[in-house]
Design an enzyme around this catalytic site. Structure first.
Site, PDB file in Angstrom:
ATOM      1  N   HIS A  29      -7.080  41.792  26.824  1.00  6.72           N
ATOM      2  CA  HIS A  29      -7.926  41.661  25.214  1.00  6.72           C
ATOM      3  C   HIS A  29      -8.837  41.114  24.484  1.00  6.72           C
ATOM      4  O   HIS A  29     -10.046  40.413  25.812  1.00  6.72           O
ATOM      5  CB  HIS A  29      -6.575  40.442  24.722  1.00  6.72           C
ATOM      6  CG  HIS A  29      -7.126  39.008  24.457  1.00  6.72           C
ATOM      7  ND1 HIS A  29      -7.818  38.601  23.650  1.00  6.72           N
ATOM      8  CD2 HIS A  29      -6.608  38.458  25.656  1.00  6.72           C
ATOM      9  CE1 HIS A  29      -8.166  37.255  24.721  1.00  6.72           C
ATOM     10  NE2 HIS A  29      -7.410  36.834  25.569  1.00  6.72           N
ATOM     11  N   CYS A  30      -9.930  41.695  23.886  1.00  9.05           N
ATOM     12  CA  CYS A  30     -11.231  41.166  23.169  1.00  9.05           C
ATOM     13  C   CYS A  30     -10.980  40.233  22.055  1.00  9.05           C
ATOM     14  O   CYS A  30      -9.804  39.144  21.926  1.00  9.05           O
ATOM     15  CB  CYS A  30     -11.821  42.759  22.913  1.00  9.05           C
ATOM     16  SG  CYS A  30     -10.873  43.374  21.424  1.00  9.05           S
ATOM     17  N   MET A  31     -11.894  40.606  20.700  1.00  5.08           N
ATOM     18  CA  MET A  31     -11.380  38.751  19.951  1.00  5.08           C
ATOM     19  C   MET A  31     -10.324  39.592  18.821  1.00  5.08           C
ATOM     20  O   MET A  31     -10.083  38.818  18.913  1.00  5.08           O
ATOM     21  CB  MET A  31     -12.710  39.387  19.208  1.00  5.08           C
ATOM     22  CG  MET A  31     -14.176  38.595  19.764  1.00  5.08           C
ATOM     23  SD  MET A  31     -13.785  37.332  20.021  1.00  5.08           S
ATOM     24  CE  MET A  31     -13.711  36.162  18.003  1.00  5.08           C
TER      25      MET A  31
END
Length: 502
Positions: A29-31
């Site tokens: 996952h990213c932001m």
């Protein structure tokens, strides 16, 4: 419902719609996004996914990306990982009952399509760079907010016994950021992460002040994150060369030694100096650009940022932001680029008023607007402006005017920067900093947002719709509320398929 139960329920709702645990090859996952590597893309139910209340949209890139928003994604991902693991243990069955020939044909078609769209060498390189720096963003945000709080307390003369401790908390990570960059770089390029970190640590070691290179005495930290990145990449190549030629019996002793020795010597007597010059040039150019270009530079940067995001080229800015933060304590580019989100918000509000009969689109805007104000632009971009076409362009115009406003004040001597990367919109307020008082800096940034909102609204309201577009979309459309709110797929002929994202 408890927060943990809500996050697990979201993960449990997503899993069967992406083909179940057996179809999940990788999870990250990213932001804002849950990024999934999938064995068989055809098993995904896109429409059902988009209809989930927690899902803000989906993006197809090299991974299948589900937009959940900041905060939410960090809590849902561990629950999703646990469910996948439980599913694999309970039912290690094949993904789908298809023949080998059908599966091979599907895989070949998907692979060819993705390669054609996203697998250019330049984009793959930028993706690697992003993968190095994105994991550092939470620490940059946390330390940046603490730095801002400490600065406020120092200026007010409050809690003098506490401010030194806050300064240590805020500065500790930045003092060693080169080590983390080196670690992530080696990991991303296929080397041993700790060797990349060990070589990069040379850059911040105080003892380099006793070394002369190119007739100059080195300084601890010289070269910064760019030097760390280059040193770690070199360490990966040296390590791989050693793995090929060093006998297995000696590998555990010789390979790490030669990797650190060769890469370290090149870093000390070459990379630190070169990267230091490049880093200084970046800082000098950014200052020169805004000091001389001012409003014009801000106008161009604010207007072009969203197209850069659509093309995935914005990832090239991440090491530049980090270098500026390392040098000056803040990046002057991020507040200008953040104006692109303000233009999107203004454009969305104009669309809301221009399409009074289309409750479908208006409902989408109402649900996505709070996230847009906080700097999460995907729901508005992919659900409103991009499918409509012209409003996306007028939103960029709004971002250009907001960027020009902030750039003008930079030219007049009032710098506005951000002590971290990642947040945007209203979420950036705790991180803004500059060369004048905090009140002045916040006022300029708030003024830029207001200009972006107004310009985006005006440009979209007056120029964002042709007569044909109005006649097509300003009609009553009543799909199910949950589908509209989650997908942004507001018109049967206008699917909001998103391009490569952040």
């Amino acid at each position: 419902m408890a927060t943990e139960d809500k996050n697990r329920a979201t993960a449990a709702a997503i899993l069967p719609l992406v083909g179940g645990a057996a179809n999940v090859a990788s999870i990250a996952h990213c932001m804002t996004r849950l990024r999934l590597g999938l064995h068989d893309r055809s098993l995904v139910d896109d429409e059902a996914l988009k209809a989930l209340p927690a899902v803000l949209g989906v993006v197809e890139d090299d991974t299948y990306q589900i937009v959940l928003g900041p905060g939410t994604v960090a809590r849902v991902t561990p629950e999703f990982e646990q469910l996948v693991e439980e599913g694999r243990e309970a039912a290690p069955a094949p993904v789908a009952a298809v023949s080998a020939e059908e599966l091979a044909a599907q895989g070949a078609a998907i692979k060819a399509q993705q390669k054609a769209k996203n697998a250019t060498p330049f984009k793959l390189f930028l993706r690697k760079i992003a993968n190095i720096f994105v994991p550092l963003i939470p620490a940059l945000i946390g330390c940046g907010i603490i730095a801002g709080l400490n600065g406020l307390l120092v200026n007010l003369g409050w809690l003098p016994a506490v401010t030194p401790a806050l300064a240590a908390m805020a500065s500790g990570f930045m003092a060693l950021i080169a080590v983390f960059v080196g670690y992530n770089t080696a990991k991303e390029f296929g080397g041993t992460p700790v060797l990349g970190g060990a070589v990069a640590a040379i850059i911040v070691f105080p003892g380099v002040a006793n070394i002369d290179a190119f007739g100059q005495t080195l300084s601890p930290g010289q070269g910064g994150v760019l030097g760390a990145l280059g040193a770690a990449v070199l360490a990966v190549y040296v390590e791989k060369w050693c793995r090929r030629w060093v006998p297995e019996a000696l590998d555990v002793l010789v390979t790490p030694t030669l990797t650190v020795l060769i890469s370290g010597l090149v870093t000390i007597f070459g990379l630190m100096y070169v990267a230091g010059e490049v880093s200084s040039a970046i800082g000098t150019f950014a200052d020169w650009l805004l000091a001389n270009g001012g409003a014009g530079a801000g106008f161009v940067l604010g207007g072009l940022f969203l197209p850069l995001v659509m093309l995935g080229l914005h990832q090239a800015l991440i090491p530049i932001h980090t270098t500026l933060i390392e040098q000056q304590g803040y990046t002057v580019l991020l507040p200008i680029l953040a104006m692109a989100g303000a233009g999107q918000v203004g454009a969305a509000m104009a669309v809301y008023f221009r399409l009074p009969r289309n409750e479908s689109i208006r409902r989408t805007i109402r649900s996505a607007l709070p996230a847009g104000l906080l700097g999460v632009g995907e729901p508005l971009i992919y659900g409103v402006s991009l499918p409509l076409g012209r409003p996306f362009i007028t939103a960029c115009v709004g971002g250009a005017f907001g960027g020009g406003f902030v750039g003008l004040f930079n030219q007049l001597g009032d710098k506005v920067g951000s002590t971290a990367i990642g947040p945007s919109g209203w979420a950036l307020f705790p991180l803004v900093d500059g060369n004048h008082g905090l009140g002045t800096t916040i006022a300029i940034y708030a003024g830029g947002l207001l200009v972006g909102y107004v310009a985006g609204f005006a440009a979209t309201y007056f120029f964002g719709f042709s007569k044909d577009l109005l006649s097509e979309f300003n009609v009553s459309q009543e799909p199910t509320p949950s589908t509209v709110a989650a997908t942004g797929n507001t018109h049967p002929g206008s699917p909001a398929k998103a391009p490569a994202g952040v």
